[in-house]
Design a protein around this motif. Structure first.
Motif, short mmCIF file in Angstrom:
data_model
loop_
_atom_site.label_atom_id
_atom_site.label_comp_id
_atom_site.label_asym_id
_atom_site.label_seq_id
_atom_site.Cartn_x
_atom_site.Cartn_y
_atom_site.Cartn_z
N SER A 1 9.88 10.47 -3.47
CA SER A 1 9.41 9.67 -2.34
C SER A 1 8.69 8.45 -2.89
CB SER A 1 8.48 10.50 -1.47
OG SER A 1 8.00 9.72 -0.39
N ARG A 2 9.20 7.24 -2.53
CA ARG A 2 8.61 6.01 -3.02
C ARG A 2 8.46 5.01 -1.88
NH1 ARG A 2 9.69 4.14 -9.09
NH2 ARG A 2 9.28 6.12 -10.11
N LEU A 3 7.44 4.15 -2.00
CA LEU A 3 7.21 3.13 -0.99
C LEU A 3 8.08 1.91 -1.25
CD1 LEU A 3 3.32 3.20 -0.56
CD2 LEU A 3 5.04 4.07 1.04
N TYR A 4 8.82 1.48 -0.21
CA TYR A 4 9.62 0.26 -0.26
C TYR A 4 9.38 -0.54 1.02
CZ TYR A 4 12.27 2.39 -4.10
OH TYR A 4 12.64 2.97 -5.29
N VAL B 1 19.09 -1.36 -6.67
CA VAL B 1 18.39 -0.55 -5.67
C VAL B 1 19.06 -0.76 -4.32
CG1 VAL B 1 16.22 -0.16 -4.44
CG2 VAL B 1 16.22 -0.59 -6.90
N SER B 2 19.58 0.32 -3.75
CA SER B 2 20.25 0.27 -2.45
C SER B 2 19.50 1.19 -1.49
CB SER B 2 21.70 0.72 -2.59
OG SER B 2 22.35 0.72 -1.34
N LEU B 3 19.04 0.62 -0.35
CA LEU B 3 18.21 1.36 0.59
C LEU B 3 18.87 1.41 1.97
CD1 LEU B 3 14.70 -0.11 -0.29
CD2 LEU B 3 15.69 2.04 -1.10
N ASP B 4 18.73 2.56 2.63
CA ASP B 4 19.13 2.73 4.02
C ASP B 4 17.86 2.68 4.86
OD1 ASP B 4 20.00 3.46 6.50
OD2 ASP B 4 20.62 5.49 5.95
N ASP B 5 17.66 1.57 5.58
CA ASP B 5 16.42 1.38 6.34
C ASP B 5 16.37 2.25 7.59
OD1 ASP B 5 15.23 -0.58 4.65
OD2 ASP B 5 16.66 -2.05 5.43
N VAL C 1 6.02 -4.46 6.20
CA VAL C 1 5.84 -3.06 6.57
C VAL C 1 6.48 -2.21 5.48
CG1 VAL C 1 6.38 -1.23 8.22
CG2 VAL C 1 5.84 -3.54 9.04
N TYR C 2 5.71 -1.33 4.87
CA TYR C 2 6.21 -0.46 3.82
C TYR C 2 6.33 0.97 4.34
CZ TYR C 2 5.57 -4.24 0.50
OH TYR C 2 5.67 -5.44 -0.16
N ALA C 3 7.38 1.64 3.90
CA ALA C 3 7.62 3.01 4.35
C ALA C 3 8.02 3.87 3.16
CB ALA C 3 8.71 3.04 5.42
N ALA C 4 7.88 5.18 3.32
CA ALA C 4 8.29 6.11 2.27
C ALA C 4 9.79 6.36 2.36
CB ALA C 4 7.52 7.43 2.42
N TYR C 5 10.49 6.13 1.26
CA TYR C 5 11.94 6.36 1.17
C TYR C 5 12.18 7.51 0.18
CZ TYR C 5 13.00 1.91 3.51
OH TYR C 5 13.10 0.88 4.41
N GLN C 6 13.11 8.38 0.53
CA GLN C 6 13.52 9.43 -0.40
C GLN C 6 14.69 8.89 -1.22
OE1 GLN C 6 11.58 12.09 -0.30
NE2 GLN C 6 12.51 13.11 -2.06
N VAL C 7 14.44 8.63 -2.51
CA VAL C 7 15.44 7.94 -3.33
C VAL C 7 15.82 8.80 -4.53
CG1 VAL C 7 14.79 5.60 -2.66
CG2 VAL C 7 13.56 6.72 -4.52
N ASN C 8 17.07 8.71 -4.92
CA ASN C 8 17.57 9.36 -6.14
C ASN C 8 17.54 8.34 -7.27
OD1 ASN C 8 18.23 11.92 -4.97
ND2 ASN C 8 20.02 10.95 -4.02
#
Length: 909
Positions: free
Chosen positions: A737-740, A680-684, A753-760
């Protein structure tokens, strides 16, 4: 006396040994109803089958006898086919498709994956003697990025086979895992041979026309059994080398222009238009060496007990060298002010463009030279005990272990900038032809290309393990003179792990790596027929360094130290699977069948890496990787699920020659390993990302199958069938859209702090596959025969996406001649286009392709024969295209692998 088993023995001997009366017209209704099951044949006296005609008769007899819908290929048939691995033997069967690649690496010259009825290879279960086999892939991206459930058939030479049974409908007794069906490879056993001592050997060579190379091939078998038939030992060995060359062109991604780009300011009509990111001419060469063998010991300590110990090992050494000389459009198009008039836009894509020389330092090209060490292997060991407790009750117990490995110890890489200030051009010519393109006036030497250093990249230290330990007990109770013929029951437990515990991603060290004076000096060129083999106008007289020079350069300047640890390639999936089943087999007046249920429970642990904690069970931050200075996290997702899988098969003998079959079932396939455990790779900053999905559910398929078969003549068959698979929890890719956990925001706030991320990510959807199968086998006189089959399949997911692997049309045609001295067969296989997988923001498809093969054999005497096999005789071009919402359908790649010729002397004693 066991009446049922005696009748089976009589049926086999009658059906296979009387050459002029296969499937006798005057067979009684009872004999028709009691056709032999192959599971029982191992208990009967061995019947020797020799020649194409007899092997086709045996295959059809076994197909006709089975209560479920199967296809069968026998060993003698394999010996007379243009077949070099097990997948080659299967591609001519109705409803079977083969592929020469696993994922995005493009097609090669050897069949490597098998799929059934228009589905992805992962939905087909491959077994050897009824058990799973650990597998490995030699291509690095299939080891870490696209890790499926399918078996690499490149590791399975045709010589290991006694027969192959393709189960198109399910039975409770079969190991779960194949939602579309199961391929069971049955090996030879020592006590099944006729003579006390048997020796088979084959010595020869293979010539590949593109690399103009000849390499040796050898296989051998020795079998001994005592006169009493109570002890036997069999040993097999194979050694096969082969040279491979693939000429190709690749379009790697399409990119969209935006309003802030300089080229859009000069040409406003290009706003939102796509262009090719990279266009490259690719020369791939490889030395493949497949070695291995098996040892099987079989003995009977008592008349009613048989013990079998079987070990198998196969390794494919697959070192390779990939050179990709590319136009680097993504580097110059956005800021270009030198686009010449006359450019063309079609389907919102800049399909024809010329960029004049800019006479500056802009690099219009980039060149990747990648020399890889690579290998794949598989092995298994099994211990079986067959015990006939009474005339009616029998048990089989088995314990086993299997392990597959895919290894990429290192890659020697040098990436260079090329063509400074030269300008470039391209012209798309549709998906049926390569792209015409140009890059400067001269690409024949490093100096003429104007090379400069760009980077040293590439993963290494990879050793993927696919391991399973299992045990099972099966039982059967026979009922004589009863509609209920037998009850089969059993229990099985398996512990399966797929993992890659380590990987590094190299980069340049602190040395003077970018100084051109330190680059290798000597160079060679692409083959002279590279351009003409593909057909088009593009750079072809391209220079390249040798593999030895790249190795020397990287050993001095590549950084492979511990700080280059690459967590993105590290994963682990463990599954503990338990199953119990009960199957009732019925036999009546002109009908037979079975009804059963298999109950499956899986306890699953998925481990994957991420840039922030994702699970309640997590370790981290783990420091030490230069790619994650703040550390990475090792997540564990635990889950379990259970499923009852019912199945029913009915066969009706409408006449002695005409059968009707109907089957319904539910089957299961677990998600691909990379879909579960992708990092899992996220752009904050932008709240976007990508990764796997450990919460995927297993695919459940509800299946219907109906088939009508007319055995109109000895070795003759005309059949038609329909099937449908309703797929629940099919795995596809979607943007969700998922919470991370937002790590910077959490640090600033002092709490999570959790936010909605648009993930593939991979996700579950439903889908459906429907199809029609037609099959025609016709003997012509005593010596000739033809076989034709056609499969129509259509499938799609409920979200509108195409299903992976679904070819609408698959067709096979073959003809043979055989007499006492000479045999020949010509075969042609065609498969229409199909969705192959996601690709750089789009979806790529393989276009339809046909393959022509032939085999010729001559018996010199009773113990010696010679054979000549030709594969890919039409030198097919493998074409791919990419489909995307913004640009429609555009060319992706073209490959050609040439022809292969195998000449062998065979000995039998």
């Amino acid at each position: 006396m066991n009446y049922r088993k005696t009748l089976l023995a009589a049926s086999i001997i009658t059906g296979l040994c009387v050459s002029g009366a296969l499937y006798a017209q005057d067979s009684t209704a009872a004999a028709a109803a009691n056709q032999p099951k192959k599971s029982d044949v191992k208990e009967l006296a061995a019947v020797t089958v020799v020649g194409i005609r007899d092997s086709e008769a045996e295959s059809l007899a076994l197909k006709k006898a089975a209560d479920s819908h199967v296809e069968v290929v026998t060993a003698e048939d394999i010996g007379k086919l243009p077949a070099k691995n097990v997948a080659d033997t299967l591609q001519r069967l109705p409803g079977v498709s083969v592929g020469t690649s696993s994922a995005g690496e493009g097609g090669f010259d050897e069949n490597d994956r098998v799929s059934l009825r228009g589905t992805a290879p992962s939905m087909t279960q491959t077994l050897i003697d009824g058990h799973n086999i650990g597998t490995g892939d030699w291509f690095v991206l299939n080891q870490t990025a696209t890790v499926g459930r399918s078996v690499s058939y490149s590791l399975l030479p045709a010589e290991i086979v006694s027969e192959v049974v393709v189960h198109k409908t399910s039975e409770a007794r079969l190991v779960e895992g194949g939602a579309a069906g199961t391929v069971n490879i049955v090996t030879r056993k020592p006590l099944q041979f006729d003579k006390p001592v048997t020796v088979h050997a084959s010595v020869g060579g293979v010539y590949a026309d593109l690399p103009s190379s000849t390499k040796p091939q050898f296989s051998g078998l020795f079998n001994w059994k005592n006169d009493a038939g109570t002890v036997g030992v069999m040993a097999q060995a194979f050694y096969e080398e082969r040279s491979l060359q693939r000429n190709g062109q690749e379009v790697l991604g399409l990119e969209q222009l935006g309003p802030t780009d300089a080229i859009v300011a000069a040409h406003p009509d290009l706003n939102g238009v796509y262009f090719p990111s990279l266009i490259g001419n690719v020369l791939f060469t490889q030395k493949r060496k497949r070695t291995g063998g098996s040892v099987d010991v079989q003995f009977k300590p008592a008349d009613n007990v048989t013990v079998n110990l079987n070990g198998f090992y196969s390794k494919l050494k697959a070192d390779n060298f990939n050179r990709n000389y590319m136009m680097w459009a993504t580097h110059f198009v956005h800021g270009a002010t030198n686009l010449a008039p006359g450019y063309v836009v079609k389907n919102n894509t800049l399909t024809n463009a010329t960029f004049s020389p800019s006479n500056d330092a802009t690099n219009y090209g980039i060149y990747d030279q990648i020399s890889r060490q690579a290998s794949a292997s598989t092995r298994f060991f099994t211990a079986d005990v067959d015990w006939r407790a009474t005339d009616a009750l029998s048990f089989t117990a088995q314990v086993g272990t299997t392990k597959g490995e895919g290894s990429s110890p290192k890659q020697d890489v040098l990436e260079l900038n090329t063509a400074p200030g030269t300008g470039a051009a391209w012209d798309f010519r549709g998906t049926g032809r390569p792209v015409n393109w140009s890059l400067g006036p001269d690409n024949s030497s490093p100096a003429a290309s104007g090379v400069s250093a760009n980077w040293i990249f590439g993963e290494g230290g990879i050793n993927v393990e696919d391991k399973e330990n299992w045990g099972k007990i099966d039982g059967e109770f026979d009922f004589d003179n009863s509609t209920l013929a037998s009850l089969q029951f059993g229990v099985r437990y398996a512990n399966h792990t797929r993992q890659n515990p380590y990987a590094f991603a190299q980069g340049p060290n602190s040395g003077d790596w970018s100084n051109p004076a330190n680059f290798p000096v000597g160079f060679s060129h692409y083959p002279g027929d590279f351009g003409s083999s593909l057909g088009g106008s593009f750079p072809s007289n391209i220079w390249y360094y040798s593999q030895a020079d790249l190795a020397a350069y990287d050993s001095k300047y590549a950084n492979r130290g511990p700080e280059r640890l690459y967590p993105n390639d590290i994963y682990k999936v463990n599954e503990k699977d338990g199953a119990i089943y009960l199957q009732a087999n019925f036999i009546g007046d002109r009908w037979s069948g079975n009804v059963g249920v298999r109950y499956v429970h899986t306890k699953q642990a998925v481990n994957y890496t991420s840039t922030s904690p994702q699970e309640s069970k997590v370790t981290g931050p783990i420091l030490g990787s230069a790619f994650f200075p703040s550390g990475y996290y090792w997540n564990t997702n635990d889950a379990s699920y259970s499923k009852a899988l019912p199945s029913a098969n009915l066969k009706f003998s409408l006449t002695d020659q005409v059968l009707a079959r109907v089957a319904v079932s539910q089957t299961l396939t677990r998600p691909d390993y990379s879909a579960l455990a992708g990092t899992v790779s996220l752009d904050d900053t932008g709240h976007t990302g990508s990764g796997g999905n450990p919460n995927l559910k297993p695919l459940i398929s509800t299946n219907f199958d109906a088939d009508l078969e007319w055995y109109f003549a000895p070795r003759g068959l005309l059949s038609a069938g329909v099937y449908q698979m309703s797929l629940q929890n099919y795995v596809t890719f979607s943007s969700e859209s998922r919470l991370y956990k937002d790590m910077p925001a959490s640090t600033a706030a002092g709490h999570d702090v959790y936010a909605a991320y648009q993930v593939n990510i991979p996700s579950n959807v439903d889908g459906k596959v429907r199809g029609v199968e037609l099959n025609y086998q016709q003997p012509i006189g005593d010596n000739f025969g033809i076989a034709l089959n056609y499969t129509y399949a259509t499938g799609n997911a409920n979200n509108g996406q195409d299903l992976q692997g679904t070819s609408k049309n698959t067709a096979n045609a073959s003809a043979f001649f055989e007499n006492d001295k000479f045999n020949a067969r010509v075969s042609y296989t065609y498969r229409s286009s199909y969705f192959a997988g996601p690709d750089r923001g789009g979806f790529f498809y393989m276009q339809g392709a046909g393959y022509l093969s032939a085999s010729f054999g001559y018996s010199i005497n009773d113990w010696m024969s010679v054979s000549l096999d030709g594969l890919n005789l039409n030198s097919p071009k493998l074409r791919y295209y990419v489909k995307g919402d913004g640009y429609g359908i555009q060319p992706r790649s073209t490959y050609i692998n040439g022809r292969q010729y195998y000449l062998n002397l065979r000995f039998k004693f």
